[in-house]
Enzyme design. Structure first.
Site, short mmCIF file in Angstrom:
data_model
loop_
_atom_site.label_atom_id
_atom_site.label_comp_id
_atom_site.label_asym_id
_atom_site.label_seq_id
_atom_site.Cartn_x
_atom_site.Cartn_y
_atom_site.Cartn_z
N VAL A 60 5.21 -9.78 26.53
CA VAL A 60 3.76 -9.90 26.31
C VAL A 60 3.34 -11.31 25.87
O VAL A 60 2.15 -11.59 25.76
CB VAL A 60 3.23 -8.85 25.30
CG1 VAL A 60 3.27 -7.46 25.90
CG2 VAL A 60 3.98 -8.91 23.98
N ASN A 86 0.55 -3.64 20.56
CA ASN A 86 1.32 -3.31 19.36
C ASN A 86 2.62 -4.10 19.22
O ASN A 86 3.16 -4.22 18.11
CB ASN A 86 1.59 -1.80 19.42
CG ASN A 86 2.76 -1.36 18.58
OD1 ASN A 86 2.64 -1.24 17.37
ND2 ASN A 86 3.90 -1.14 19.22
N TYR A 154 4.32 -14.53 9.86
CA TYR A 154 3.90 -13.16 10.16
C TYR A 154 2.50 -12.91 9.59
O TYR A 154 1.62 -12.38 10.29
CB TYR A 154 4.92 -12.18 9.57
CG TYR A 154 4.61 -10.73 9.88
CD1 TYR A 154 5.04 -10.15 11.07
CD2 TYR A 154 3.88 -9.95 8.99
CE1 TYR A 154 4.76 -8.82 11.36
CE2 TYR A 154 3.59 -8.62 9.27
CZ TYR A 154 4.04 -8.06 10.45
OH TYR A 154 3.74 -6.74 10.73
N1 LIG Z 1 6.73 -1.34 10.48
C1 LIG Z 1 5.84 -1.77 9.60
O1 LIG Z 1 6.00 -1.60 8.38
C2 LIG Z 1 4.57 -2.43 10.08
C3 LIG Z 1 3.51 -2.62 9.18
C4 LIG Z 1 2.35 -3.25 9.62
C5 LIG Z 1 2.26 -3.67 10.95
N2 LIG Z 1 3.32 -3.49 11.78
C6 LIG Z 1 3.16 -3.95 13.16
O2 LIG Z 1 3.25 -2.85 14.03
C7 LIG Z 1 3.79 -3.25 15.28
C8 LIG Z 1 4.99 -2.38 15.62
O3 LIG Z 1 5.93 -2.48 14.57
P1 LIG Z 1 7.26 -1.59 14.53
O4 LIG Z 1 7.71 -1.60 13.10
O5 LIG Z 1 7.02 -0.31 15.22
O6 LIG Z 1 8.26 -2.55 15.36
P2 LIG Z 1 9.61 -2.24 16.15
O7 LIG Z 1 10.47 -3.45 15.96
O8 LIG Z 1 10.19 -0.90 15.78
O9 LIG Z 1 9.12 -2.18 17.68
C9 LIG Z 1 8.57 -3.30 18.30
C10 LIG Z 1 8.77 -3.17 19.82
O10 LIG Z 1 8.16 -4.32 20.43
C11 LIG Z 1 9.03 -4.80 21.43
N3 LIG Z 1 8.79 -6.24 21.65
C12 LIG Z 1 9.12 -7.26 20.82
N4 LIG Z 1 8.77 -8.43 21.38
C13 LIG Z 1 8.20 -8.15 22.58
C14 LIG Z 1 7.67 -8.95 23.63
N5 LIG Z 1 7.63 -10.28 23.55
N6 LIG Z 1 7.18 -8.33 24.72
C15 LIG Z 1 7.20 -6.96 24.82
N7 LIG Z 1 7.71 -6.17 23.87
C16 LIG Z 1 8.22 -6.75 22.76
C17 LIG Z 1 10.43 -4.53 20.90
O11 LIG Z 1 11.40 -4.51 21.95
C18 LIG Z 1 10.25 -3.15 20.24
O12 LIG Z 1 10.49 -2.09 21.13
C19 LIG Z 1 4.12 -4.74 15.13
O13 LIG Z 1 3.06 -5.51 15.64
C20 LIG Z 1 4.24 -4.91 13.63
O14 LIG Z 1 4.00 -6.23 13.22
C21 LIG Z 1 4.45 -2.87 11.39
#
Ligand SMILES: NC(=O)c1ccc[n+]([C@@H]2O[C@H](COP(=O)([O-])OP(=O)(O)OC[C@H]3O[C@@H](n4cnc5c(N)ncnc54)[C@H](O)[C@@H]3O)[C@@H](O)[C@H]2O)c1
Length: 255
Positions: A60, A86, A154
């Protein structure tokens, strides 16, 4: 299940894991045709297979891939009703500003913020033609408050997502396109749980700030995304939708 997304075409980036995967499942349960996007082909394909959806391999952060992604979805499915941006990263090299190098800074900004710019840029044209669409961009509670346990790139990247979302929501409000930012609190994804199992003090330092006294579950975030995706949120745009167990509202927390 309510079926609030019956026959809607919904794109989920970062579909292979965590919040993305939980949302794929929830969107499918709500009746959507889900397009699962991930850079990790194995995880993305697994997610798509689980809901009889479609997998598209895409980085992405790469403009050509993102343009092809949305053009392809519209070509094959005729439309794109929901787009959940996401995908994101939070690498260990991103730390205090005193330690974080320009490489880590640029990589995090590219994957977390530039990707949202690219996805919005290339989906909005299709949604304008339809006169309807719902975009949800994943920011974070760290876009709203400061942390002494810094991940400077971040935090900045999510602040950018929040501000960009607000502006897009306003700009396209009269064209039927809603753009909202989701601000999850800390969510118990496998990575986070692993990290905290190895270092319970690190977990305790964070949990003390959560009024509910626990991390969120990916399904709880997915429920909020489904609401923002559906017509149940039809009067919401340019909003920051906080799902955080009360962190951003807290001064002190229960003992
Ligand atoms: N987990 C938390 O505590 C939390 C809190 C606030 C916000 N977030 C945000 O929520 C979103 C999802 O987080 P998560 O914890 O489910 O993450 P995760 O690491 O479990 O999943 C992220 C997914 O994104 C994919 N990805 C990474 N880089 C990519 C790229 N360049 N192109 C396409 N796909 C890509 C990865 O392969 C993975 O499958 C993120 O944006 C994260 O910053 C997470």
């Amino acid at each position: 299940m309510q079926g609030r997304l019956t026959d809607r075409v919904a794109v989920v980036t970062g579909a292979g894991s965590g919040i993305g995967l939980a949302t794929v499942r929830r969107f499918a349960a709500e009746g959507a045709r889900v397009v699962c996007v991930d850079i990790d082909a194995e995880a993305g394909e697994r997610a798509a297979a689980e809901v009889a959806g479609e997998f598209v391999a895409c980085d992405v952060a790469d403009e050509t891939s993102v343009r092809d992604l949305f053009d392809g979805v519209v070509e094959r499915h005729g439309r794109v009703d929901v787009s959940f941006h996401n995908a994101g990263i939070s690498p260990p090299e991103d730390d205090s500003i005193l330690e974080t190098g320009l490489d880590a800074w640029e990589r995090v900004l590219r994957v977390n913020t530039t990707s949202v710019y690219l996805c919005c840029k290339h989906v909005i044209g299709h949604m304008r033609r339809q006169g309807k669409g719902s975009i949800i961009n994943t920011a974070s509670f760290v876009a709203l408050m400061g942390a002494a346990t810094s991940q400077i790139a971040y935090t900045a990247s999510k602040g950018g997502v929040l501000a960009m979302t607000r502006e897009l929501g306003v700009q396209f409000a009269r064209e039927g396109i809603r753009v909202n930012a989701l601000c999850p609190g800390p969510v118990a994804t496998p990575l986070l749980l692993e990290l905290f199992a190895a270092d319970p003090e690190r977990a305790a330092r964070r949990l003390v700030h959560v009024p509910m006294g626990r991390f969120g579950r990916p399904e709880e975030i997915a429920a909020a995304v489904a609401f923002l995706a559906s017509d149940d949120s039809s009067f919401m745009t340019a909003a920051q939708f906080v799902v955080d167990g009360g962190i951003t509202g807290a001064y002190v927390t229960p003992l």
